[in-house]
Design an enzyme around this catalytic site. Sequence first.
Site, short mmCIF file in Angstrom:
data_model
loop_
_atom_site.label_atom_id
_atom_site.label_comp_id
_atom_site.label_asym_id
_atom_site.label_seq_id
_atom_site.Cartn_x
_atom_site.Cartn_y
_atom_site.Cartn_z
N GLU A 99 79.05 -60.27 -10.32
CA GLU A 99 79.15 -61.03 -11.56
C GLU A 99 79.49 -60.09 -12.71
O GLU A 99 78.61 -59.46 -13.27
CB GLU A 99 77.85 -61.80 -11.84
CG GLU A 99 76.57 -60.99 -11.63
CD GLU A 99 75.38 -61.59 -12.36
OE1 GLU A 99 75.44 -62.76 -12.74
OE2 GLU A 99 74.41 -60.85 -12.55
N HIS A 108 69.93 -60.21 -11.43
CA HIS A 108 70.91 -60.91 -12.25
C HIS A 108 71.12 -60.13 -13.55
O HIS A 108 70.20 -59.51 -14.07
CB HIS A 108 70.42 -62.33 -12.55
CG HIS A 108 71.46 -63.22 -13.16
ND1 HIS A 108 71.81 -63.13 -14.49
CD2 HIS A 108 72.23 -64.19 -12.63
CE1 HIS A 108 72.75 -64.03 -14.75
NE2 HIS A 108 73.02 -64.68 -13.63
#
Length: 236
Positions: free
Chosen positions: A150, A80
Amino acid sequence: MNGSAAALAELQALAALSTSDSTDILICPPSTLISRAKSVAGNVALGGQDCHASTSGAHTGDVAADMLKDAGASYVILGHSERREDHNERDEDVRSKAKTAWDAGLVTVICVGESLSEREADNTLDIIGGQLAGSIPDGATGENLVVAYEPIWAIGTGKVPTMSQIGEVHDFMRMRLERRFGEGVGRTVPLLYGGSVKPGNAEEIFAVSNVDGALVGGASLKASDFSAIITALDAA
C-alpha cells in the site's frame, strides 16, 4: 474507524452478492462489530484491524489476538500505514504482533509501503525490502501470511501508481519472499495491492504481474462497489 451496527446491512448485502468459490473475501470491521458480523457474513471471512503483541495483560484499550479469534475473526491486519504513522509502529512491533497472531491461529495481512518522499527519492524497493525483512517473522507460509503493498501516498487520495510501478514492487516482493522462504512458500503467499482501488480501475490492477488481490479501503464500505471489485478479480 468506520462503521456501526447499521453498517452490518452492507455486509449482509455483500454476502448475498458475492457467491464466488474461487475468490477469498475478507472484511475487517472495527473489533466492536466482529461478533455481530459473524451472524450475517456468510462466506465472507472476518478479521481484526490490529492486535497487541502480548497475549493478555494490563494494556487498556488494546485487543489481543485470542480475543479477535474468540469474537469470530480468522485474520488480522498488521502494520497498516496508518498504524505505522499514527502509532509509530516499527517493523519489529509488527513482527512481534504477527508471531502472537499466528499462535492464536490468525492469518496475518502484513502491510508494507513507501511515502511520497521515498518514492520520489527512488528508495521504494529499499523501503519495501526492509519492511518485508523486519516485519515478517520466520515460519511464514502461504497459509498464515498475506502481504499487502500500500503506497502511503495513494491511500485515500485518488492517486494510483502506474501499472508498471505496481508490477515492479509486486515482482520484487515475490522475489524476496522466494529468496527467504523458498519457492514453495514464496510463490503461494498472496500479494495484495492497496491504494485507491475502486471498480473503475480494479480490472487493470488485477492484470498486473503478481497482483493476487486487493486491500480495499473506502470502496469496501458499499456492497455494490466492493462486489464489483470482487467480480473483477474473479474474471482476472
